[in-house]
Motif scaffolding. Structure first.
Motif, PDB file in Angstrom:
ATOM      1  N   ALA A 274       0.835  -1.202   0.000  1.00 38.57           N
ATOM      2  CA  ALA A 274       0.000   0.000   0.000  1.00 38.57           C
ATOM      3  C   ALA A 274       0.869   1.251   0.000  1.00 38.57           C
ATOM      4  O   ALA A 274       0.574   2.238  -0.685  1.00 38.57           O
ATOM      5  CB  ALA A 274      -0.930  -0.003   1.210  1.00 38.57           C
ATOM      6  N   VAL A 275       1.955   1.194   0.748  1.00 40.25           N
ATOM      7  CA  VAL A 275       2.864   2.334   0.801  1.00 40.25           C
ATOM      8  C   VAL A 275       3.498   2.561  -0.575  1.00 40.25           C
ATOM      9  O   VAL A 275       3.532   3.684  -1.084  1.00 40.25           O
ATOM     10  CB  VAL A 275       3.957   2.111   1.862  1.00 40.25           C
ATOM     11  CG1 VAL A 275       5.120   3.060   1.651  1.00 40.25           C
ATOM     12  CG2 VAL A 275       3.371   2.290   3.260  1.00 40.25           C
TER      13      VAL A 275
ATOM     14  N   ASP B 273       2.409   1.624  -3.523  1.00 37.28           N
ATOM     15  CA  ASP B 273       1.408   2.081  -4.488  1.00 37.28           C
ATOM     16  C   ASP B 273       1.008   3.529  -4.246  1.00 37.28           C
ATOM     17  O   ASP B 273       0.928   4.322  -5.177  1.00 37.28           O
ATOM     18  CB  ASP B 273       0.165   1.181  -4.413  1.00 37.28           C
ATOM     19  CG  ASP B 273       0.469  -0.231  -4.892  1.00 37.28           C
ATOM     20  OD1 ASP B 273       1.582  -0.448  -5.417  1.00 37.28           O
ATOM     21  OD2 ASP B 273      -0.399  -1.106  -4.727  1.00 37.28           O
ATOM     22  N   GLY B 274       0.745   3.850  -2.987  1.00 33.99           N
ATOM     23  CA  GLY B 274       0.326   5.211  -2.676  1.00 33.99           C
ATOM     24  C   GLY B 274       1.398   6.223  -3.054  1.00 33.99           C
ATOM     25  O   GLY B 274       1.101   7.286  -3.599  1.00 33.99           O
ATOM     26  N   ALA B 275       2.636   5.859  -2.764  1.00 32.89           N
ATOM     27  CA  ALA B 275       3.733   6.765  -3.083  1.00 32.89           C
ATOM     28  C   ALA B 275       3.870   6.933  -4.595  1.00 32.89           C
ATOM     29  O   ALA B 275       4.065   8.043  -5.091  1.00 32.89           O
ATOM     30  CB  ALA B 275       5.035   6.240  -2.486  1.00 32.89           C
ATOM     31  N   SER B 276       3.757   5.833  -5.299  1.00 29.51           N
ATOM     32  CA  SER B 276       3.971   5.914  -6.746  1.00 29.51           C
ATOM     33  C   SER B 276       2.899   6.775  -7.405  1.00 29.51           C
ATOM     34  O   SER B 276       3.122   7.362  -8.454  1.00 29.51           O
ATOM     35  CB  SER B 276       4.000   4.518  -7.365  1.00 29.51           C
ATOM     36  OG  SER B 276       2.696   4.075  -7.626  1.00 29.51           O
ATOM     37  N   ARG B 277       1.751   6.868  -6.766  1.00 27.15           N
ATOM     38  CA  ARG B 277       0.716   7.730  -7.320  1.00 27.15           C
ATOM     39  C   ARG B 277       1.122   9.196  -7.247  1.00 27.15           C
ATOM     40  O   ARG B 277       0.561  10.053  -7.921  1.00 27.15           O
ATOM     41  CB  ARG B 277      -0.596   7.509  -6.553  1.00 27.15           C
ATOM     42  CG  ARG B 277      -1.781   7.492  -7.462  1.00 27.15           C
ATOM     43  CD  ARG B 277      -3.043   7.106  -6.724  1.00 27.15           C
ATOM     44  NE  ARG B 277      -2.908   5.824  -6.022  1.00 27.15           N
ATOM     45  CZ  ARG B 277      -3.860   5.310  -5.258  1.00 27.15           C
ATOM     46  NH1 ARG B 277      -4.996   5.953  -5.101  1.00 27.15           N
ATOM     47  NH2 ARG B 277      -3.684   4.144  -4.661  1.00 27.15           N
ATOM     48  N   ALA B 278       2.098   9.485  -6.403  1.00 23.45           N
ATOM     49  CA  ALA B 278       2.634  10.844  -6.324  1.00 23.45           C
ATOM     50  C   ALA B 278       3.966  10.923  -7.068  1.00 23.45           C
ATOM     51  O   ALA B 278       4.729  11.873  -6.910  1.00 23.45           O
ATOM     52  CB  ALA B 278       2.830  11.249  -4.870  1.00 23.45           C
ATOM     53  N   GLY B 279       4.228   9.903  -7.896  1.00 18.12           N
ATOM     54  CA  GLY B 279       5.467   9.897  -8.667  1.00 18.12           C
ATOM     55  C   GLY B 279       6.693   9.653  -7.820  1.00 18.12           C
ATOM     56  O   GLY B 279       7.807  10.009  -8.183  1.00 18.12           O
ATOM     57  N   PHE B 280       6.510   9.001  -6.685  1.00 19.97           N
ATOM     58  CA  PHE B 280       7.589   8.854  -5.716  1.00 19.97           C
ATOM     59  C   PHE B 280       8.083   7.416  -5.649  1.00 19.97           C
ATOM     60  O   PHE B 280       7.283   6.474  -5.618  1.00 19.97           O
ATOM     61  CB  PHE B 280       7.078   9.293  -4.344  1.00 19.97           C
ATOM     62  CG  PHE B 280       8.140   9.473  -3.299  1.00 19.97           C
ATOM     63  CD1 PHE B 280       8.847  10.657  -3.225  1.00 19.97           C
ATOM     64  CD2 PHE B 280       8.406   8.469  -2.382  1.00 19.97           C
ATOM     65  CE1 PHE B 280       9.818  10.836  -2.246  1.00 19.97           C
ATOM     66  CE2 PHE B 280       9.379   8.640  -1.407  1.00 19.97           C
ATOM     67  CZ  PHE B 280      10.083   9.830  -1.336  1.00 19.97           C
ATOM     68  N   ASP B 281       9.389   7.276  -5.605  1.00 17.42           N
ATOM     69  CA  ASP B 281      10.015   5.962  -5.594  1.00 17.42           C
ATOM     70  C   ASP B 281      10.491   5.635  -4.179  1.00 17.42           C
ATOM     71  O   ASP B 281      11.428   6.249  -3.668  1.00 17.42           O
ATOM     72  CB  ASP B 281      11.199   5.982  -6.563  1.00 17.42           C
ATOM     73  CG  ASP B 281      11.825   4.623  -6.723  1.00 17.42           C
ATOM     74  OD1 ASP B 281      11.121   3.615  -6.514  1.00 17.42           O
ATOM     75  OD2 ASP B 281      13.023   4.566  -7.047  1.00 17.42           O
ATOM     76  N   VAL B 282       9.840   4.665  -3.551  1.00 23.60           N
ATOM     77  CA  VAL B 282      10.134   4.351  -2.146  1.00 23.60           C
ATOM     78  C   VAL B 282      11.477   3.644  -1.989  1.00 23.60           C
ATOM     79  O   VAL B 282      11.785   2.713  -2.709  1.00 23.60           O
ATOM     80  CB  VAL B 282       9.023   3.452  -1.555  1.00 23.60           C
ATOM     81  CG1 VAL B 282       9.397   3.011  -0.150  1.00 23.60           C
ATOM     82  CG2 VAL B 282       7.696   4.189  -1.550  1.00 23.60           C
ATOM     83  N   ARG B 283      12.264   4.119  -1.035  1.00 22.49           N
ATOM     84  CA  ARG B 283      13.528   3.450  -0.732  1.00 22.49           C
ATOM     85  C   ARG B 283      13.533   2.907   0.697  1.00 22.49           C
ATOM     86  O   ARG B 283      13.991   1.802   0.936  1.00 22.49           O
ATOM     87  CB  ARG B 283      14.705   4.416  -0.901  1.00 22.49           C
ATOM     88  CG  ARG B 283      14.893   4.924  -2.293  1.00 22.49           C
ATOM     89  CD  ARG B 283      15.335   3.835  -3.258  1.00 22.49           C
ATOM     90  NE  ARG B 283      15.331   4.346  -4.630  1.00 22.49           N
ATOM     91  CZ  ARG B 283      16.263   5.163  -5.122  1.00 22.49           C
ATOM     92  NH1 ARG B 283      17.272   5.534  -4.365  1.00 22.49           N
ATOM     93  NH2 ARG B 283      16.187   5.601  -6.357  1.00 22.49           N
TER      94      ARG B 283
END
Ligand SMILES: [Zn+2]
Ligand SMILES: [Zn+2]
Ligand SMILES: [Zn+2]
Ligand SMILES: [Zn+2]
Lengths: 165, 165
Positions: free
Chosen positions: A133-134, A136-146
């Motif tokens: 969920a984290v 996916d939610g982040a990617s919706r803001a164009g963000f790549d989780v590290r």
DNA sequence: TTTGTTATGTTATAATATAGCAATAAGGGT
DNA sequence: ACCCTTATTGCTATATTATAACATAACAAA
């Protein structure tokens, strides 16, 4: 309502010596397998972190260490903690400036932490669905989780029971 | 790959004066509607927090405030921040010991923060699915969520583009 | 004005973390 | 064994972040 099978929060009267023993064994294994030096100091600090299931501050650990004759300076603790954190043997709880032992190590894994505001204990869980969920939610803001940092304050099963049966 | 419509991270060349103006207006409204005293000091600190989309430390804010003649002590800033946090006007990022403005206030809401490790900017999102996954995952450990703290380090869209097309 | 409450000023100190360099211990090849 | 290199620890000082405690000032209601 899971609980019987859940090991996230151990029951208050559990055999904590076994917790420590297991954690110690896993740490030994991990270090041996990866050629890491699990020195006396690091071992001591790791053991101290495992004193309780509530997180301990660096200066708490320092005081505990010094009560054992080791008269160490803050740096000593922080360096040991750095080593332990680097290899996933302990985690730092940012919301508490405190450190908690991990019993399923592995370099740089990032779990999710449940922090009981009543008893102070912390449980580490690894729920795939939260991580997803984290991401996916982040990617919706164009963000790549590290490195997701998830620290959830609330109330554990035992403390809930203690208050209103 | 969402982006065009996403306002999580504003484009670098956006009209930041408008960001500040909007945030200020919302804060004014919230305080008026709730009978809160949005004093000169609190207003100044709020404005300073909004200087950038990257979080600022308490002592950074203090220095900025004092450059405006206000010669204040640390307590002054911390008290203003306490007020602003209590009413959801700013958030504290535990993983950075720093503070970021919020533009959709409301007492005690807890969003999710995306922190870019390259540009340092922070975006606050509110993904229902993340909150749900956290609640479900926690309840599987018999844990009752009260205040989830979610701070996700990673790379924003603009910084990703800057590195490898 | 009086009074109670909230906000700010001021000084000191607590709590957490890092810098920098010297001394020591461990490992690896000869 | 020896030398060499690197990793670890010891040690002193200092940086960074946050709070305690008490006095004064501003505000608002009675
Ligand atoms: Zn235990
Ligand atoms: Zn509890
Ligand atoms: Zn802006
Ligand atoms: Zn960025």
């Amino acid at each position: 309502m899971a609980r019987a099978g859940s090991k996230a929060f151990p029951v208050p009267e559990h055999d904590h010596a076994a917790c420590i023993g297991d954690a110690m064994a896993m740490a030994e294994d991990l270090c041996r397998e990866n050629g890491l030096r699990f020195t006396r100091l690091r071992r001591q600090v790791f053991e101290l972190v495992w004193t309780s299931h509530a997180p301990l501050g660096a200066y708490d650990l320092l005081a505990m260490l010094n009560e054992r004759g080791q008269r160490a300076a803050p740096m000593t603790i922080y360096r040991a903690l750095d080593f332990l954190m680097a290899h996933g043997l302990v985690h730092r709880l940012n919301s508490r400036n405190a450190y908690i032992g991990c019993n399923h190590p592995g370099d740089g894994h990032a779990g999710q932490f449940l922090i009981c505001r009543d008893c102070g204990r912390v449980a580490e869980i690894e729920e795939r669905r939260i991580a997803e969920a984290v991401r996916d939610g982040a990617s919706r803001a164009g963000f790549d989780v590290r490195l997701p940092v998830i620290e959830i304050e609330g109330q554990c099963f035992d403390c809930r029971g203690a208050r209103h049966g």
